[in-house]
Write a protein that holds these residues in place. Structure first.
Motif, short mmCIF file in Angstrom:
data_model
loop_
_atom_site.label_atom_id
_atom_site.label_comp_id
_atom_site.label_asym_id
_atom_site.label_seq_id
_atom_site.Cartn_x
_atom_site.Cartn_y
_atom_site.Cartn_z
N UNK A 1 15.01 -25.49 92.14
CA UNK A 1 14.60 -24.09 92.02
C UNK A 1 15.75 -23.24 91.49
N UNK A 2 16.95 -23.51 91.96
CA UNK A 2 18.12 -22.77 91.49
C UNK A 2 18.31 -22.98 89.99
N UNK A 3 18.12 -24.21 89.52
CA UNK A 3 18.26 -24.50 88.09
C UNK A 3 17.26 -23.68 87.27
N UNK A 4 16.04 -23.56 87.75
CA UNK A 4 15.03 -22.78 87.04
C UNK A 4 15.40 -21.30 86.99
N UNK A 5 15.90 -20.78 88.10
CA UNK A 5 16.30 -19.37 88.16
C UNK A 5 17.50 -19.12 87.24
N UNK A 6 18.46 -20.03 87.25
CA UNK A 6 19.63 -19.89 86.38
C UNK A 6 19.22 -19.95 84.91
N UNK A 7 18.30 -20.84 84.58
CA UNK A 7 17.84 -20.96 83.19
C UNK A 7 17.12 -19.68 82.75
N UNK A 8 16.31 -19.11 83.62
CA UNK A 8 15.63 -17.85 83.30
C UNK A 8 16.64 -16.73 83.09
N UNK A 9 17.68 -16.71 83.91
CA UNK A 9 18.72 -15.69 83.78
C UNK A 9 19.44 -15.81 82.43
N UNK A 10 19.80 -17.02 82.05
CA UNK A 10 20.48 -17.25 80.77
C UNK A 10 19.56 -16.82 79.63
N UNK A 11 18.29 -17.16 79.71
CA UNK A 11 17.32 -16.79 78.69
C UNK A 11 17.19 -15.26 78.59
N UNK A 12 17.14 -14.59 79.73
CA UNK A 12 17.05 -13.12 79.76
C UNK A 12 18.28 -12.51 79.12
N UNK A 13 19.45 -13.01 79.45
CA UNK A 13 20.70 -12.49 78.89
C UNK A 13 20.77 -12.69 77.37
N UNK B 1 42.26 -26.50 67.29
CA UNK B 1 41.57 -27.01 68.46
C UNK B 1 40.33 -26.15 68.74
N UNK B 2 39.22 -26.79 69.01
CA UNK B 2 37.98 -26.03 69.26
C UNK B 2 37.86 -25.68 70.73
N UNK B 3 37.22 -24.55 70.97
CA UNK B 3 37.00 -24.08 72.34
C UNK B 3 35.76 -24.78 72.91
N UNK B 4 35.79 -25.14 74.19
CA UNK B 4 34.59 -25.71 74.79
C UNK B 4 33.51 -24.63 74.86
N UNK B 5 32.24 -25.03 74.93
CA UNK B 5 31.17 -24.04 74.99
C UNK B 5 31.35 -23.13 76.21
N UNK B 6 31.10 -21.85 76.02
CA UNK B 6 31.26 -20.87 77.08
C UNK B 6 30.09 -20.98 78.07
N UNK B 7 30.42 -21.04 79.34
CA UNK B 7 29.39 -21.12 80.38
C UNK B 7 28.86 -19.72 80.65
N UNK B 8 27.59 -19.44 80.36
CA UNK B 8 27.05 -18.10 80.55
C UNK B 8 26.95 -17.68 82.02
N UNK B 9 27.08 -18.63 82.93
CA UNK B 9 26.99 -18.32 84.36
C UNK B 9 28.36 -18.18 85.02
#
Length: 74
Positions: free
Chosen positions: A58-70, A1-9
């Motif tokens: 705006x929250x989506x943009x901030x979260x996307x930048x955070x994921x990119x930084x990580x 069984x495959x694992x679902x993609x890990x949510x970075x947030x």
């Protein structure tokens, strides 16, 4: 069984996320990357959190930048 993609947030509060972004980029760097007034005019964690909690785009943009930084840090 495959694992679902890990949510970075998963398990990261908006406040922790914002604090890490400010520590990494600074307010000026955030304002250059995401053009929102709460990062440009008298920025603070409190005022930014209030705005981001009320403004999904705006929250989506901030979260996307955070994921990119990580991802770059890995």
């Amino acid at each position: 069984m495959t694992q679902p993609p890990k949510n970075p947030l998963h398990g990261i509060t908006l406040e922790k996320l914002l604090n890490e972004l400010v520590a990494h980029y600074g307010w000026e760097g955030l304002a250059k990357r995401i053009d929102i007034r709460c990062f440009k005019s008298d920025p603070s964690i409190k005022s930014s959190l209030t705005f981001l909690r009320k403004t999904p785009w705006a929250r989506e943009k901030v979260e996307a930048l955070f994921v990119q930084m990580r991802q770059k840090q890995e």
